[in-house]
Design an enzyme around this catalytic site. Structure first.
Site, PDB file in Angstrom:
ATOM      1  N   ARG A   1       4.060   3.034  12.327  1.00  0.00           N
ATOM      2  CA  ARG A   1       2.606   2.918  12.507  1.00  0.00           C
ATOM      3  C   ARG A   1       2.160   4.014  13.461  1.00  0.00           C
ATOM      4  O   ARG A   1       2.770   4.213  14.523  1.00  0.00           O
ATOM      5  CB  ARG A   1       2.295   1.546  13.112  1.00  0.00           C
TER       6      ARG A   1
ATOM      7  N   HIS B   1      -2.458   6.165   4.686  1.00  0.00           N
ATOM      8  CA  HIS B   1      -1.030   6.199   4.983  1.00  0.00           C
ATOM      9  C   HIS B   1      -0.480   7.543   4.505  1.00  0.00           C
ATOM     10  O   HIS B   1      -0.781   7.986   3.391  1.00  0.00           O
ATOM     11  CB  HIS B   1      -0.288   5.068   4.275  1.00  0.00           C
TER      12      HIS B   1
ATOM     13  N   CYS C   1       0.817  -1.219   0.000  1.00  0.00           N
ATOM     14  CA  CYS C   1       0.000   0.000   0.000  1.00  0.00           C
ATOM     15  C   CYS C   1       0.855   1.274   0.000  1.00  0.00           C
ATOM     16  O   CYS C   1       0.616   2.207  -0.780  1.00  0.00           O
ATOM     17  CB  CYS C   1      -0.942  -0.007   1.195  1.00  0.00           C
TER      18      CYS C   1
END
Ligand code: NAP
Length: 379
Positions: A275, A282, A138
């Site tokens: 994270r 993101h 991703c």
């Protein structure tokens, strides 16, 4: 021809799968083929109601039923892929395997699909018989879409990517856990918060204790993400690099059809993947070394004109806060690109901050577009 194609879906109720289902329904993709749904946990139950879909869920481990599909789209995860794909291929299945998991991405006989950047590469792979079409990581897909204009212009020497990755990037259970952690932290100081006079350092101490407590829900993340961050994403490769960080260079070069990272002609991508407690999307802070010291206005034009999803956000405080943020981008196909600025390190150093929905362009969208491409190729 189109109506005859049978597409199997596995992992459609997870994070990526749910978003994929929504996107496919809204683009009326299900009108174009017959659908069969599989489950690893609930076979026999009612399948999602889609145009041309079979009524019941099939067993996701039943090779014979899987093998009847012309294409299988799976968002079930790497363990499933590792368990089922080799057996299915071993049994002689020649259909298209379209997968969100990383398991097969770097295989020689797999193509990583991100068609705005590598449509020709995908077409030629399919033409020479490649049948494993895998969505990219991703973060990598979102970074490449954001930098598309600079890559097209051939002016990128190297990239440093510092990421801020949402909880949902790790899946549905992780997203739930983040919310449970937020609730746990809030509950620990509910009464003090209700009293405007309660000392802030006491609130801080209680919350810190709550976040460090063994009673904090942490089964999925292994630690607190709420009120915290985790400076490691994915597995430890044992050499100081996380697997998420390794993917950036490895996958970016494969998607772009370049030699492996570190070899002549490759794109160098380095960084640290982190994270954070965002729900979805993101974000990445990129430092880009350009091979030419282009004017900023030209850089903005190149980026904005590269594909229809990039949206350049003016580098001002107000625009950045309002539009260059996960809460704004979440659920949209837009890739926000901002904080564009020449850096003091020297000529050709550029900063960029980008935010994209990792469940859309980072996962579901390339998969559904791959399916569409296959349908077009069959016409
Ligand atoms: P996920 O949300 O954990 O879903 C995977 C499977 O978990 C589901 O298909 C479901 O299978 C099962 N599951 C168990 N409990 C669930 C619950 N409470 N809600 C929904 N599903 C539940 O995983 P994912 O994030 O979609 O990731 C799937 C694959 O895509 C992985 O390989 C991942 O690395 C990759 N990927 C993810 C992202 C992302 O942003 N999340 C982005 C790119 C790629 P059953 O129905 O069979 O039980």
């Amino acid at each position: 021809m189109r109506k005859a194609m049978k597409v199997g879906f596995v992992g459609w109720r997870g994070m990526v799968g749910s978003v994929l289902m929504e996107r496919m329904a809204s683009e009326r993709d299900f009108d174009l083929f017959r659908s069969r749904f599989f489950s690893a946990s609930n076979q026999g139950a009612t399948a999602p109601a889609v145009q041309g879909g079979e009524a019941r869920l099939h067993d996701a481990n039943d090779l014979a039923t899987l093998g009847e599909c012309d294409a299988i789209v799976t968002c079930q995860g790497g363990d499933y892929t590792a368990a089922v794909h080799p057996r299915l291929r071993g049994a002689g299945w020649r259909g298209y395997w379209i997968d969100a998991a990383s398991t097969l991405r770097m295989n020689e006989d797999a193509v990583i699909v991100l068609d705005p950047l590598n449509r020709d590469l995908i077409r030629s792979a399919v033409a020479r018989g490649v049948r494993d079409c895998i969505g990219g990581n991703c973060t990598v897909s979102l970074m490449l879409l954001a930098m598309h204009g600079l890559l097209k212009a051939g002016v990128v020497e190297w990239v440093s990517a510092m990421t801020y990755q949402a909880a949902s990037g790790a899946g549905a259970q992780h997203m739930r856990e983040l919310l449970q952690q937020m609730g746990y932290a809030y509950e620990s100081v509910r009464d003090q918060l209700a009293d405007p006079g309660s000392p802030i350092l006491q609130i801080d101490r209680v919350v810190s204790e709550a976040l460090r407590s063994a009673a904090l829900p942490h089964e999925n993340f292994g630690t607190a993400l709420a009120g915290n961050l985790i400076a490691w994403v994915d597995r430890d490769l044992g050499d100081g690099v996380s697997r998420e960080e390794w993917k950036a260079g490895a996958e970016a070069n494969k998607i772009l059809g370049r030699p492996a990272m570190g070899t002549p002609g490759s794109l160098i991508v380095e960084g640290i993947c982190v994270r954070i407690g965002a729900m979805r999307c993101h974000s990445q802070a990129l430092t880009i070394k350009l091979s030419q010291d282009l004017p900023l206005s030209q850089i903005e034009d190149l980026i904005a004109g590269a594909n229809e999803w990039v949206e350049v956000v003016p580098n001002t405080r107000n625009d950045t806060i309002a539009r260059l943020a996960p809460a704004h981008v979440s659920g949209r196909l837009r890739i926000a690109v901002g904080r564009l600025r020449k850096l003091a390190m020297g000529a050709g150093y550029l900063s960029m901050f980008t935010v994209g929905d990792q469940l859309l362009w980072g996962a579901a969208e390339p998969l559904r577009r791959m399916l569409r491409m296959l349908l077009d190729l069959q016409d």
